[in-house]
Design an enzyme around this catalytic site. Structure first.
Site, PDB file in Angstrom:
ATOM      1  N   ASN A  81      -5.896  -4.557  -6.462  1.00 49.22           N
ATOM      2  CA  ASN A  81      -6.696  -4.101  -6.073  1.00 49.22           C
ATOM      3  C   ASN A  81      -6.743  -2.461  -5.422  1.00 49.22           C
ATOM      4  OD1 ASN A  81      -9.289  -3.973  -4.287  1.00 49.22           O
ATOM      5  ND2 ASN A  81      -7.889  -3.272  -2.580  1.00 49.22           N
ATOM      6  N   ASP A 116       0.725  -1.436  -0.161  1.00 49.89           N
ATOM      7  CA  ASP A 116      -0.267   0.055  -0.679  1.00 49.89           C
ATOM      8  C   ASP A 116       0.578   1.010  -0.222  1.00 49.89           C
ATOM      9  OD1 ASP A 116      -2.894   0.258   0.132  1.00 49.89           O
ATOM     10  OD2 ASP A 116      -1.911   2.478   1.304  1.00 49.89           O
ATOM     11  N   TYR A 132     -13.392   6.778 -13.835  1.00 46.66           N
ATOM     12  CA  TYR A 132     -13.168   6.114 -13.254  1.00 46.66           C
ATOM     13  C   TYR A 132     -14.087   4.727 -14.233  1.00 46.66           C
ATOM     14  CZ  TYR A 132     -15.079   2.743  -8.882  1.00 46.66           C
ATOM     15  OH  TYR A 132     -14.285   1.555  -8.004  1.00 46.66           O
TER      16      TYR A 132
END
Length: 267
Positions: free
Chosen positions: A89, A36, A162
């Site tokens: 992800n 992350d 998006y």
């Protein structure tokens, strides 16, 4: 489902779906790389894994940059000796120019916002996939699971960047799946609906958004990150050994309907 002896890398693992998936892999025997951009979140999730008796390594890296991708994939190989599963992800909201809303019609989208969204939401998935494939092949194959969205299958008003990024993820998933199907790599994606994650919560605070969203979902509630993680875990497991190139919708029934008003009445 068990992943004993497997090495799984999860990007965007500091919160939401990524965190739930990392915890799920670890609970089922995988060695997990928690990646992350937020180092504090990485440390926290690694701590959760180890506290529960699992094995994890943390890498703070930007999934939108080539250097960040190299750090994640290379780190997994260096620490655990290889890679068997990649969960792409990572996604985040780009910074906005002063005075601009995240909702913008196509003609009003700031180009920097468009480019950042595509860079992280689509190009980052491509880079990670490209970098991971040689490592998966060294292990005789493996699984890639991408986080797409129902917004990649259907249109939403005023979030065109998006929508475009997630649509690209879905078709990149399909292309990669057919290219590597006979070499032992399965590639699938999950298409979540409205999930209770940090990414959605600011929108849920907007006037009328929460009521409208929940009212449109047949199950009447947001999805939980753990529910999406269960889909990812299935797609990465041997239980899905004949599943590749799939885009699995998990949205509480939201896209099962036409959107037309309910025709039933008491009269």
């Amino acid at each position: 489902m068990r992943f004993d002896g497997k090495v799984a890398l999860v990007s965007g693992a500091g919160s939401g779906i990524g965190r739930a998936t990392a915890l799920g892999f670890a609970a089922r025997g995988a060695k997990v790389v928690v990646a992350d951009i937020d180092a504090a979140k990485v440390e926290a999730v690694v701590g959760e894994v180890t506290a529960a008796g699992g094995i994890a390594a943390g890498i703070a890296a930007d999934a939108a940059s080539p250097a960040g991708i190299d750090a994640m994939i290379g780190g997994a190989v260096q620490v655990f000796g290889g890679l068997d599963i990649l969960h792409n992800n990572a996604f985040g909201q780009p910074a906005l120019p002063a005075g601009q809303s995240r909702l913008a019609l196509t003609a009003d989208i700031d180009e920097k916002v468009w480019l950042h969204t595509i860079e992280l939401g689509l190009t980052g998935v491509f880079r990670a996939t490209r970098r991971a494939i040689p490592e998966l092949l060294k292990r005789g194959g493996g699984a890639i699971v991408n986080t797409a969205s129902i917004s990649g299958l259907f249109a939403d008003y005023a979030i065109g960047a998006y929508n475009a990024a997630k649509a690209g993820v879905i078709n990149l998933t399909r292309v990669t799946a057919i290219e590597y199907a006979r070499r032992g790599i399965r590639v699938n994606c999950v298409c979540p609906g409205a999930i209770d994650t940090p990414l959605l919560r600011p929108s849920m605070a907007l006037p009328g958004f929460a009521d409208g969203t929940l009212g449109a979902i047949p199950m009447g509630r947001l999805g939980r990150p753990e529910e999406m993680a269960n889909v990812v875990l299935f797609l990465a497991s041997d239980l899905a050994s004949y599943v590749t190139g799939a885009a699995i919708v998990a949205d509480g029934g939201l896209t099962a309907q036409t959107g037309l008003p309910n025709r039933l009445s008491d009269g």
